[in-house]
Design a protein around this motif. Sequence first.
Motif, PDB file in Angstrom:
ATOM      1  N   ILE A 192      -2.802  12.528 -10.687  1.00 35.78           N
ATOM      2  CA  ILE A 192      -3.228  11.645  -9.603  1.00 35.78           C
ATOM      3  C   ILE A 192      -2.939  10.186  -9.941  1.00 35.78           C
ATOM      4  CG2 ILE A 192      -5.234  10.794  -8.314  1.00 35.78           C
ATOM      5  CD1 ILE A 192      -6.433  13.586  -8.555  1.00 35.78           C
ATOM      6  N   GLY A 193      -3.192   9.806 -11.196  1.00 34.68           N
ATOM      7  CA  GLY A 193      -2.974   8.419 -11.587  1.00 34.68           C
ATOM      8  C   GLY A 193      -1.558   7.953 -11.322  1.00 34.68           C
ATOM      9  N   GLU A 194      -0.593   8.798 -11.638  1.00 31.20           N
ATOM     10  CA  GLU A 194       0.814   8.402 -11.459  1.00 31.20           C
ATOM     11  C   GLU A 194       1.333   8.712 -10.057  1.00 31.20           C
ATOM     12  OE1 GLU A 194       3.534   9.161 -14.571  1.00 31.20           O
ATOM     13  OE2 GLU A 194       2.104   8.737 -16.167  1.00 31.20           O
ATOM     14  N   SER A 195       0.905   9.831  -9.475  1.00 37.49           N
ATOM     15  CA  SER A 195       1.411  10.215  -8.159  1.00 37.49           C
ATOM     16  C   SER A 195       0.847   9.342  -7.046  1.00 37.49           C
ATOM     17  CB  SER A 195       1.060  11.676  -7.859  1.00 37.49           C
ATOM     18  OG  SER A 195       1.666  12.547  -8.777  1.00 37.49           O
ATOM     19  N   ALA A 196      -0.442   9.039  -7.134  1.00 39.42           N
ATOM     20  CA  ALA A 196      -1.089   8.320  -6.045  1.00 39.42           C
ATOM     21  C   ALA A 196      -1.148   6.816  -6.259  1.00 39.42           C
ATOM     22  CB  ALA A 196      -2.510   8.858  -5.849  1.00 39.42           C
ATOM     23  N   PHE A 197      -1.258   6.382  -7.531  1.00 40.90           N
ATOM     24  CA  PHE A 197      -1.464   4.962  -7.797  1.00 40.90           C
ATOM     25  C   PHE A 197      -0.308   4.288  -8.517  1.00 40.90           C
ATOM     26  CE2 PHE A 197      -5.597   6.893  -7.376  1.00 40.90           C
ATOM     27  CZ  PHE A 197      -6.279   6.014  -6.554  1.00 40.90           C
ATOM     28  N   GLY A 198       0.671   5.074  -8.971  1.00 43.57           N
ATOM     29  CA  GLY A 198       1.792   4.480  -9.666  1.00 43.57           C
ATOM     30  C   GLY A 198       1.415   3.876 -11.003  1.00 43.57           C
ATOM     31  N   VAL A 199       0.296   4.343 -11.583  1.00 41.75           N
ATOM     32  CA  VAL A 199      -0.188   3.813 -12.861  1.00 41.75           C
ATOM     33  C   VAL A 199       0.117   4.815 -13.960  1.00 41.75           C
ATOM     34  CG1 VAL A 199      -2.229   3.110 -14.164  1.00 41.75           C
ATOM     35  CG2 VAL A 199      -2.051   2.559 -11.729  1.00 41.75           C
ATOM     36  N   THR A 200       0.768   4.375 -15.026  1.00 42.40           N
ATOM     37  CA  THR A 200       1.052   5.264 -16.144  1.00 42.40           C
ATOM     38  C   THR A 200      -0.259   5.804 -16.712  1.00 42.40           C
ATOM     39  OG1 THR A 200       3.052   4.051 -16.720  1.00 42.40           O
ATOM     40  CG2 THR A 200       2.092   5.463 -18.421  1.00 42.40           C
ATOM     41  N   SER A 201      -0.358   7.124 -16.798  1.00 40.41           N
ATOM     42  CA  SER A 201      -1.578   7.755 -17.298  1.00 40.41           C
ATOM     43  C   SER A 201      -1.184   8.861 -18.269  1.00 40.41           C
ATOM     44  CB  SER A 201      -2.397   8.330 -16.130  1.00 40.41           C
ATOM     45  OG  SER A 201      -3.611   8.867 -16.583  1.00 40.41           O
ATOM     46  N   ASN A 202      -1.527   8.682 -19.527  1.00 38.50           N
ATOM     47  CA  ASN A 202      -1.159   9.642 -20.564  1.00 38.50           C
ATOM     48  C   ASN A 202      -2.390  10.214 -21.262  1.00 38.50           C
ATOM     49  OD1 ASN A 202       1.710   9.591 -20.316  1.00 38.50           O
ATOM     50  ND2 ASN A 202       1.710   7.575 -21.292  1.00 38.50           N
TER      51      ASN A 202
ATOM     52  N   ARG B 237       5.523   5.363  -0.372  1.00 41.18           N
ATOM     53  CA  ARG B 237       5.898   6.309  -1.423  1.00 41.18           C
ATOM     54  C   ARG B 237       4.690   7.057  -1.968  1.00 41.18           C
ATOM     55  NH1 ARG B 237       8.179   1.888  -5.296  1.00 41.18           N
ATOM     56  NH2 ARG B 237       6.361   0.897  -4.346  1.00 41.18           N
ATOM     57  N   ASP B 238       3.536   6.402  -1.945  1.00 42.81           N
ATOM     58  CA  ASP B 238       2.336   7.014  -2.513  1.00 42.81           C
ATOM     59  C   ASP B 238       1.119   6.476  -1.770  1.00 42.81           C
ATOM     60  OD1 ASP B 238       2.047   4.419  -3.477  1.00 42.81           O
ATOM     61  OD2 ASP B 238       2.732   4.925  -5.492  1.00 42.81           O
ATOM     62  N   LEU B 239      -0.054   6.838  -2.275  1.00 41.10           N
ATOM     63  CA  LEU B 239      -1.288   6.448  -1.601  1.00 41.10           C
ATOM     64  C   LEU B 239      -1.436   4.930  -1.527  1.00 41.10           C
ATOM     65  CD1 LEU B 239      -4.075   7.292  -0.414  1.00 41.10           C
ATOM     66  CD2 LEU B 239      -4.968   7.154  -2.733  1.00 41.10           C
ATOM     67  N   LEU B 240      -1.105   4.233  -2.585  1.00 37.99           N
ATOM     68  CA  LEU B 240      -1.261   2.784  -2.594  1.00 37.99           C
ATOM     69  C   LEU B 240      -0.368   2.119  -1.550  1.00 37.99           C
ATOM     70  CD1 LEU B 240      -3.337   1.839  -4.592  1.00 37.99           C
ATOM     71  CD2 LEU B 240      -1.558   0.704  -5.881  1.00 37.99           C
ATOM     72  N   ASP B 241       0.880   2.589  -1.441  1.00 44.52           N
ATOM     73  CA  ASP B 241       1.765   2.074  -0.399  1.00 44.52           C
ATOM     74  C   ASP B 241       1.179   2.334   0.981  1.00 44.52           C
ATOM     75  OD1 ASP B 241       3.677   0.944  -1.949  1.00 44.52           O
ATOM     76  OD2 ASP B 241       5.182   2.492  -1.687  1.00 44.52           O
ATOM     77  N   ALA B 242       0.627   3.520   1.173  1.00 42.48           N
ATOM     78  CA  ALA B 242       0.046   3.869   2.469  1.00 42.48           C
ATOM     79  C   ALA B 242      -1.121   2.944   2.809  1.00 42.48           C
ATOM     80  CB  ALA B 242      -0.418   5.324   2.468  1.00 42.48           C
ATOM     81  N   LEU B 243      -1.945   2.617   1.819  1.00 43.01           N
ATOM     82  CA  LEU B 243      -3.073   1.719   2.057  1.00 43.01           C
ATOM     83  C   LEU B 243      -2.584   0.307   2.391  1.00 43.01           C
ATOM     84  CD1 LEU B 243      -5.479   2.903  -0.802  1.00 43.01           C
ATOM     85  CD2 LEU B 243      -5.663   3.387   1.638  1.00 43.01           C
ATOM     86  N   LEU B 244      -1.545  -0.139   1.690  1.00 37.54           N
ATOM     87  CA  LEU B 244      -0.962  -1.447   2.009  1.00 37.54           C
ATOM     88  C   LEU B 244      -0.420  -1.474   3.436  1.00 37.54           C
ATOM     89  CD1 LEU B 244       0.995  -2.314  -1.261  1.00 37.54           C
ATOM     90  CD2 LEU B 244      -0.808  -3.686  -0.223  1.00 37.54           C
ATOM     91  N   LYS B 245       0.244  -0.400   3.808  1.00 41.95           N
ATOM     92  CA  LYS B 245       0.825  -0.319   5.142  1.00 41.95           C
ATOM     93  C   LYS B 245      -0.259  -0.308   6.215  1.00 41.95           C
ATOM     94  CE  LYS B 245       4.481   2.134   7.636  1.00 41.95           C
ATOM     95  NZ  LYS B 245       5.433   3.278   7.597  1.00 41.95           N
ATOM     96  N   ILE B 246      -1.367   0.367   5.943  1.00 38.08           N
ATOM     97  CA  ILE B 246      -2.482   0.400   6.881  1.00 38.08           C
ATOM     98  C   ILE B 246      -3.000  -1.023   7.142  1.00 38.08           C
ATOM     99  CG2 ILE B 246      -4.940   1.030   7.059  1.00 38.08           C
ATOM    100  CD1 ILE B 246      -4.206   3.701   5.764  1.00 38.08           C
ATOM    101  N   LYS B 247      -3.166  -1.783   6.084  1.00 39.22           N
ATOM    102  CA  LYS B 247      -3.667  -3.153   6.229  1.00 39.22           C
ATOM    103  C   LYS B 247      -2.691  -4.010   7.031  1.00 39.22           C
ATOM    104  CE  LYS B 247      -5.528  -7.003   3.492  1.00 39.22           C
ATOM    105  NZ  LYS B 247      -6.821  -7.041   4.205  1.00 39.22           N
ATOM    106  N   GLN B 248      -1.390  -3.838   6.770  1.00 33.70           N
ATOM    107  CA  GLN B 248      -0.382  -4.628   7.474  1.00 33.70           C
ATOM    108  C   GLN B 248      -0.300  -4.252   8.956  1.00 33.70           C
ATOM    109  OE1 GLN B 248       3.107  -3.872   5.095  1.00 33.70           O
ATOM    110  NE2 GLN B 248       2.376  -5.117   3.381  1.00 33.70           N
ATOM    111  N   GLU B 249      -0.356  -2.956   9.257  1.00 32.91           N
ATOM    112  CA  GLU B 249      -0.307  -2.517  10.647  1.00 32.91           C
ATOM    113  C   GLU B 249      -1.552  -2.954  11.407  1.00 32.91           C
ATOM    114  OE1 GLU B 249       0.245   1.667  10.347  1.00 32.91           O
ATOM    115  OE2 GLU B 249       2.428   1.534  10.104  1.00 32.91           O
ATOM    116  N   ALA B 250      -2.696  -2.897  10.748  1.00 33.38           N
ATOM    117  CA  ALA B 250      -3.944  -3.315  11.391  1.00 33.38           C
ATOM    118  C   ALA B 250      -3.910  -4.804  11.724  1.00 33.38           C
ATOM    119  CB  ALA B 250      -5.127  -2.991  10.494  1.00 33.38           C
ATOM    120  N   ALA B 251      -3.342  -5.604  10.803  1.00 32.71           N
ATOM    121  CA  ALA B 251      -3.270  -7.044  11.031  1.00 32.71           C
ATOM    122  C   ALA B 251      -2.434  -7.365  12.272  1.00 32.71           C
ATOM    123  CB  ALA B 251      -2.689  -7.731   9.803  1.00 32.71           C
TER     124      ALA B 251
END
Length: 438
Positions: free
Chosen positions: A115-125, A200-214
């Motif tokens: 989840i860390g890498e797929s959804a947030f793009g954060v390296t998680s080992n 590309r992932d959940l974080l991008d989707a959240l950013l897009k939501i904020k931009q579309e709402a604005a």
Amino acid sequence: MIVILVLIVIACLSVWLVTKWRRVKRYWLERGVPHHPPHPVLGSLTFLQRENPDPLWSSLRRRLTSVFTAAKLRSLNGITVSKAKNLLSRIDIEIQKSEPMDLRKIFTDYTTDVIGESAFGVTSNSLVDGDSIMRKVTREFGSFDLHRGLSWSSIFFFPELVDIFRFSFFPKDTVEVLRKIFRSVIAQRGGYEKEVKDARDLLDALLKIKQEAAKEDEEITEDLLLAQAAIFLLGGFETSGGALSWTIYELAWNPQCQEKLYQEVLETKRKIGGRNFDSAIVSEIPYLDCVIKETLRIYPPMGWLDRISSKEYKIDDNLTIPAGTTVYVNGVGMQMDPQYFPEPEVYNPDRFLPDNERDITPYSYMPFGEGPRNCIGIRFAYQTLRLGLAEIILKYEVRVLPNTPKPTECQVEKNGLLLMPSEKLFVEFVKRDNEFVS
């Protein structure tokens, strides 16, 4: 005079409370519904009635759904494959130790990394290093103490106390850590202003939501976006890690089911030769899904579903559910009911073979919910579970360890929202003798 006034107020309040209590006490009785007598303070959970958040929920759900399409999940396949390989390496290391490995710990390390890498793009080992920043977050999300118990109880039972005592569903310190991660990754991607064309992932989707709402003059706060990220993280890492733990434990106690699964996984691997398992390949192993579904039947992530009736709903001539009523669905009760699943305590993945599955009563099996409000991450969960389980069963036979409880004797956590094991689950991992195991 003041004393008399106080006595009058107390008397009026007492009359009001008694009247209200009598009405609550007879509510379901008058409608002919079998029920437990309500508690004089908690009632029958009718205090959970809230304002319907549908407009905002619908907007968020519609926009987030794009992240979880089959096509988008295939693009994340490489991450899940890599983490499944790390999982095997971790098991190899743990086998060499004198103490048996805690299934829940190792599998939540795995699901946190995915989840860390797929959804947030954060390296998680977590699997490799034994820890990571995302694992610290999920470990705190999964912890329980007295303060958190009071917070959860107030949120569900006494919502009017939440603002007074500033209770939070998540540990506040951990939320701030997640907020820093959230802001850091957003900054790396160009900030809130950089247009997101394809999420590309959940974080991008959240950013897009904020931009579309604005663009539509609708404000979406950072806290709201962070809440979606936190819920996805909490709802994904523990539930999938728990499902893998229960599955491996049940397979150790049901070797005939394990052997059947192994033969299908081995046959599939021989067909693809030197290629790695991927999400498309493992989705075509029929018994793999049967095993996962049977685990989720006995151990659904949550034992219940709660919904609020959007309109008046007539059940029969004696019962009509008023609009706005909170309704709790006993999911685990139905899934363990012999009326729907004969011999419910028997672990039998054959129930979900295609010829048998079509005979299951609709809506009697709902580990991910059903309908438009079902779990948005169901495809993501299955992809994570299939790949992890297929790799494990191909490489290892899992066996029962002496003096460990039978699955039916295992207890679930009494503190917490999810049906997780209350004790550590241990099995023995034995390397198999096939051409794919080195």
